[in-house]
Scaffold this motif. Structure first.
Motif, short mmCIF file in Angstrom:
data_model
loop_
_atom_site.label_atom_id
_atom_site.label_comp_id
_atom_site.label_asym_id
_atom_site.label_seq_id
_atom_site.Cartn_x
_atom_site.Cartn_y
_atom_site.Cartn_z
N PHE A 420 0.83 -1.20 0.00
CA PHE A 420 0.00 0.00 0.00
C PHE A 420 0.87 1.25 0.00
O PHE A 420 1.91 1.29 0.68
CB PHE A 420 -0.90 0.02 1.24
CG PHE A 420 -1.95 -1.05 1.25
CD1 PHE A 420 -3.14 -0.88 0.55
CD2 PHE A 420 -1.75 -2.23 1.96
CE1 PHE A 420 -4.12 -1.87 0.57
CE2 PHE A 420 -2.72 -3.21 1.98
CZ PHE A 420 -3.91 -3.04 1.28
N PRO A 421 0.44 2.27 -0.72
CA PRO A 421 1.21 3.52 -0.71
C PRO A 421 1.19 4.15 0.67
O PRO A 421 0.17 4.15 1.36
CB PRO A 421 0.49 4.39 -1.74
CG PRO A 421 -0.90 3.84 -1.80
CD PRO A 421 -0.76 2.37 -1.57
N ALA A 429 4.16 0.12 1.61
CA ALA A 429 4.37 -0.79 2.73
C ALA A 429 3.55 -2.05 2.49
O ALA A 429 2.36 -1.98 2.18
CB ALA A 429 3.95 -0.14 4.04
N THR A 430 4.21 -3.20 2.61
CA THR A 430 3.53 -4.46 2.36
C THR A 430 2.85 -4.95 3.63
O THR A 430 3.45 -5.03 4.69
CB THR A 430 4.52 -5.53 1.87
OG1 THR A 430 5.14 -5.08 0.67
CG2 THR A 430 3.80 -6.85 1.62
N THR A 456 -6.67 -2.49 5.97
CA THR A 456 -5.75 -1.45 5.53
C THR A 456 -6.26 -0.79 4.25
O THR A 456 -6.23 0.44 4.11
CB THR A 456 -4.35 -2.04 5.30
OG1 THR A 456 -3.90 -2.70 6.48
CG2 THR A 456 -3.35 -0.95 4.94
N ASP A 457 -6.76 -1.61 3.34
CA ASP A 457 -7.34 -1.07 2.11
C ASP A 457 -8.55 -0.18 2.42
O ASP A 457 -8.69 0.92 1.87
CB ASP A 457 -7.75 -2.21 1.19
CG ASP A 457 -8.45 -1.72 -0.07
OD1 ASP A 457 -7.76 -1.18 -0.96
OD2 ASP A 457 -9.70 -1.86 -0.15
N ALA A 492 5.63 -1.40 12.58
CA ALA A 492 4.82 -0.96 11.45
C ALA A 492 4.96 -1.99 10.34
O ALA A 492 5.87 -2.82 10.36
CB ALA A 492 5.29 0.40 10.97
N PRO A 493 4.05 -1.98 9.38
CA PRO A 493 4.19 -2.92 8.27
C PRO A 493 5.53 -2.73 7.55
O PRO A 493 6.14 -1.67 7.62
CB PRO A 493 3.01 -2.55 7.37
CG PRO A 493 2.05 -1.84 8.25
CD PRO A 493 2.88 -1.13 9.26
N ASP A 494 5.95 -3.78 6.86
CA ASP A 494 7.22 -3.70 6.14
C ASP A 494 7.24 -2.49 5.22
O ASP A 494 6.33 -2.26 4.43
CB ASP A 494 7.43 -4.97 5.29
CG ASP A 494 7.53 -6.21 6.15
OD1 ASP A 494 7.80 -6.06 7.35
OD2 ASP A 494 7.35 -7.32 5.61
#
Length: 694
Positions: A420-421, A429-430, A456-457, A492-494
């Motif tokens: 995601f941007p 970030a994945t 997240t989306d 946090a996400p990758d």
């Protein structure tokens, strides 16, 4: 003969000068003293002595005492006759027949002192009352003024005498004597005859015997020297002197005096005055006591007022619910378990208030860390540094439903992983799902099973500002205002950009971090519980309230400023979200196994959460008009993974715990006891308006 006449003349001039300074030719000194007297007299006659404030549960049962001076006031008629007789016999035998000053005593003191005899005072009870009131009440926080109050100067004596005359003209003898007995120090942090009777003898002042009264009356002269615990022999001798004075004054018979002198001191085993803080509260009530005091300070009562005002602070704590909550938290995580805390809060929303009925932790509120105590209010403060995990997905859901981005039946895109941007960045970030999920997945099912990608989306499509604003308005108010310092509060996400240091409030910091919906941000368990209360209250936010009523020393209710309740989201939205959270406890939901193990069958809206490294897990639940949050997190100096063991321990590399398996059982255990045989209440029906995207 001429010397004696001269001394008598001097004494007469002194008496006249004390009562009427100008007549004594004291000039500038008397004018200076007299200028200050009216205001001091006003304060003396209108400023009540400090009293103990009592903190109680909702049913009136005691929780704690708060005070600067341990004083339990007693009315004249509530003080035993022997106590009155004892103090009058040794201090001022002619109190009821003379005025504020005792001219004969002044002359006697002047003659004795001038003749080289032992120093003798000339103070009446009224003068002693004035002096003690200045020292122990008006100037108690001013060391310099207290020194002046004790000084052996003409200015002090003039002021004290003038004030005594004013008091004598303004109050009855009975009032003055009772006020005196209520203001003087009896040593060991104890002030007034009511507190002294309780402290030394475990009695009320109306029950004080001749021997007990004589000991207390004797202590007034020098509480340190006549302390029965440190100087028992001197105290006994002084007590007997008072008994002899009582007999000489014919307040008691010689036979009564002999019998009283034959008694031992009879004081209770040495102890200190009751602790003057919430640390003395029972393990299930200390945190709520501390929160109630903090709440009142923010509402406008100063710490000085609270500790000296003689208030009765009746809290909203329900003893039965609070004990059940504390027992459940302790069963889940023992209080001495190193590195693992289980704060647990229960709120009951009502017609005009969200009342906090239990605020506990496996830790108790105190200062003994070895006994598993903490002086930090874990349930109330923004205390959980690692976040509530997927519980925060309900904020994304509420914002999306309000904006029309999605409804409860809306299918959400849900691939196994997606990059995601990151807002304000060219990178992405994945985010990964933990396990297999349908793609797409209806929002209702997503709430029960908690896929990361779908939420997240939905968060980004709804807009992060709206999601974060929704979290604040539903209840995370102090949480979102808290300034962040130091290292990032959680993973946090990758690829997400998380600065290593930051000082902006959480709401600003989270605007650029898509991990908000995954719940890594520090939070207050109390505020998260109040989020559930807002939803249970059909979208109406009220401040989490710990106060049922405050009354002053006279029993008059004290108005407490409180933020008004607000309708923060439409009732239909709140009801639909509560309905949507109802599948978490059912088969397939993240807390279903724990619910089944607890034989839990009540309709319950719930959301579990687990942070990425299993350092914090949470469970939010709504059932039968109660809202609650249980959190288990690593609270030690070396945090790590919370293991799925019983009890949970900190050990990196173990199988990590989850909100549904570790935090949820505390809820089921406590609420199961609280609700007992009460009938189950259904969750509110969904509003069709919020079932689909608009």
């Amino acid at each position: 003969m001429s010397k004696l006449a001269g001394l008598c003349l001097l004494a007469g001039i002194l008496v006249a000068g004390l009562i009427f300074p100008a007549a004594g030719g004291l000039g500038a000194l008397s004018n200076q003293v007299s200028a200050a007297v009216p205001e001091m007299a006003r304060q003396l006659l209108n400023t009540p002595a400090p009293q103990v404030t009592q903190v109680t549960a909702a049913d009136g049962s005691p929780i704690a005492t708060l005070y600067d001076q341990y004083r339990l006031p007693a009315r004249y008629e509530d003080i035993s006759d022997p106590m009155k007789a004892a103090v009058l016999s040794i201090e001022d035998r002619n109190f009821f027949s003379e005025g504020a000053m005792n001219p004969r005593a002044v002359v006697r003191a002047v003659l004795n002192n001038a003749g080289g005899g032992s120093t003798q005072g000339a103070s009446t009870i009224t003068q002693q009352y004035v002096k003690n009131y200045l020292i122990n009440v008006l100037d108690r926080n001013d060391a310099k003024s207290q020194e002046e109050d004790r000084s052996d100067t003409m200015a002090r004596k003039l002021r004290e005498a003038q004030l005594a005359v004013i008091v004598d003209r303004s109050q009855s003898k009975q009032q003055i004597l009772a006020n005196y007995l209520n203001v003087v120090s009896y040593g060991n942090q104890t002030y007034g005859v009511g507190a002294a009777a309780r402290y030394y003898f475990g009695e009320t002042p109306d029950k004080l015997s001749i021997a007990q009264s004589a000991m207390l009356a004797g202590m007034v002269n020098n509480p340190s020297r006549y302390n029965p615990y440190t100087y028992p022999q001197e105290t006994l001798q002084r007590r007997n002197v008072v008994i002899d004075a009582m007999a000489a004054a014919k307040s008691i018979t010689p036979e009564q005096a002999a019998a009283a002198k034959g008694e031992a001191l009879g004081v209770q085993p040495e102890k200190s005055a009751p602790p003057a803080s919430c640390y003395a509260a029972a393990p299930d009530s200390g945190f709520l006591c501390d929160y109630a005091v903090d709440y009142l300070e923010k509402a406008g009562l100063s710490q000085e007022q609270i500790k000296s005002g003689g208030y009765t602070i009746q809290t909203t704590l329900d003893p039965r619910i609070s004990r059940a909550a504390k027992d459940a938290a302790d069963r889940r995580v023992p209080s001495t378990q190193q590195g693992v805390a289980n704060p647990f809060v229960i709120v009951k929303p009502g017609q005009s208030s969200h009342d906090v009925v239990a605020m506990v932790s496996n830790r108790s509120y105190g200062t003994d860390a070895h006994a598993g105590e903490t002086s930090y209010n874990q349930p109330a403060n923004v205390s959980v540094p690692f976040g509530a995990g997927s519980v925060f997905k309900l904020f994304t859901t509420a914002a999306a439903m309000e904006k029309g981005t999605a409804g409860l039946s809306t299918p959400l895109p849900n691939p196994g992983a997606q990059c995601f941007p990151v807002p304000g960045s060219r990178s992405c970030a994945t985010v990964h799902n933990d396990g297999g999920y349908p793609n797409p997945i209806p929002l209702r099912d997503a709430l029960a099973t908690s896929p990361n990608v779908a939420f997240t989306d939905l968060e980004l499509r709804t807009g992060m500002p709206d999601v974060i604003a929704t979290a604040a308005k539903l209840g995370l108010r102090q949480t979102m205002r808290t300034n962040m310092h130091g290292d990032s509060p959680g993973p946090a996400p990758d690829g997400a950009s998380v600065p290593s240091t930051y000082t902006q409030p959480q709401d600003q910091f989270n605007q650029g971090n898509i991990a908000f919906t995954l719940g890594f941000s520090p939070f207050s368990p109390l505020e998260l519980t109040n989020v559930a209360a807002t939803l249970a209250d059909h979208g109406r936010w009220c401040p989490p309230n710990p106060i049922k009523q405050v009354t002053d020393r006279y029993g008059t209710p004290v108005p407490i400023a409180q933020q008004p309740c607000e309708q923060v989201v439409p009732p239909g939205l709140a009801n639909t979200l509560v309905q949507g959270l109802g599948n978490d406890v059912k088969p397939g939901g993240t807390s279903a196994e724990s619910a089944q193990a607890a034989r839990w069958t009540r309709p319950t809206a719930a959301k579990t959460g687990t942070t990425q490294d299993n350092e914090s897990v949470a469970f939010l639940g709504i059932t039968n008009s109660y809202a609650a949050t249980s959190v288990v997190y690593a609270d030690g100096s070396h945090p790590g993974t919370i293991c799925a063991t019983n009890p949970p321990v900190i050990q990196n590399g173990c199988k990590g715990a989850f909100g549904g398996t570790i935090a949820a059982p505390t809820f089921y255990d406590a609420l199961g006891q609280v609700l007992g045989g009460q009938p189950a209440q259904p969750l509110p029906p969904a509003d069709p308006k919020y079932l689909a995207a608009r």
